[in-house]
Design a protein around this motif. Structure first.
Motif, short mmCIF file in Angstrom:
data_model
loop_
_atom_site.label_atom_id
_atom_site.label_comp_id
_atom_site.label_asym_id
_atom_site.label_seq_id
_atom_site.Cartn_x
_atom_site.Cartn_y
_atom_site.Cartn_z
N ALA A 162 1.80 6.45 -7.02
CA ALA A 162 0.73 7.35 -7.47
C ALA A 162 1.20 8.81 -7.38
O ALA A 162 0.92 9.61 -8.28
CB ALA A 162 -0.52 7.14 -6.63
N SER A 181 0.83 -1.21 0.00
CA SER A 181 0.00 0.00 0.00
C SER A 181 0.87 1.26 0.00
O SER A 181 0.56 2.23 -0.70
CB SER A 181 -0.97 0.01 1.18
OG SER A 181 -0.28 0.04 2.41
N GLU A 182 1.97 1.25 0.74
CA GLU A 182 2.89 2.39 0.73
C GLU A 182 3.53 2.56 -0.64
O GLU A 182 3.70 3.68 -1.13
CB GLU A 182 4.00 2.21 1.76
CG GLU A 182 3.56 2.36 3.20
CD GLU A 182 4.71 2.07 4.13
OE1 GLU A 182 5.57 2.96 4.29
OE2 GLU A 182 4.75 0.95 4.68
N GLN A 193 1.01 4.02 -3.05
CA GLN A 193 0.78 5.43 -2.72
C GLN A 193 1.95 6.28 -3.23
O GLN A 193 1.75 7.34 -3.83
CB GLN A 193 0.61 5.59 -1.21
CG GLN A 193 0.30 6.99 -0.78
CD GLN A 193 0.09 7.09 0.73
OE1 GLN A 193 0.27 6.13 1.47
NE2 GLN A 193 -0.28 8.27 1.18
N ARG A 194 3.18 5.81 -3.00
CA ARG A 194 4.36 6.55 -3.46
C ARG A 194 4.37 6.62 -4.98
O ARG A 194 4.66 7.65 -5.57
CB ARG A 194 5.62 5.86 -2.93
CG ARG A 194 6.93 6.46 -3.38
CD ARG A 194 7.18 7.86 -2.81
NE ARG A 194 7.22 7.90 -1.38
CZ ARG A 194 8.31 7.83 -0.64
NH1 ARG A 194 9.48 7.73 -1.20
NH2 ARG A 194 8.22 7.89 0.66
#
Length: 92
Positions: A77, A70-71, A74-75
């Motif tokens: 994106a 998930s990290e 997110q990074r």
């Protein structure tokens, strides 16, 4: 020309603020399986230049390798909006 790890480390000691050298070093660490160290190097680049797309993608790849999906996503994106963004098939 391939640059060895020792050569990169010496070059970074001489020029610790070179984002280009640090990115090469981080990529080498990632390729050698030293993922935590690679992530740390990408993070140092991002402290100097928060919008560095290549460093953001590199950090995302490292995070993914560490199982922090998930990290990583997110990074990744966030990197999409940065100038010079190049997509990474492993994160698409």
């Amino acid at each position: 020309m391939t640059v060895s790890r020792d050569e990169l480390e010496r070059a970074l000691l001489a020029n610790p603020f070179s984002a280009e050298l640090r990115a090469q070093y981080a990529q080498l660490l990632l390729e050698q399986g030293e993922v935590e160290s690679a992530l740390g190097q990408f993070e140092l680049i991002l402290k100097q230049s928060p919008t560095d797309a290549a460093a953001q993608v590199g950090a995302a790849r490292a995070l993914l390798s560490l199982g922090r999906e998930s990290e990583a996503l997110q990074r990744y994106a966030g990197a999409r909006n940065a100038p010079g963004f190049v997509s990474d098939p492993t994160l698409e």
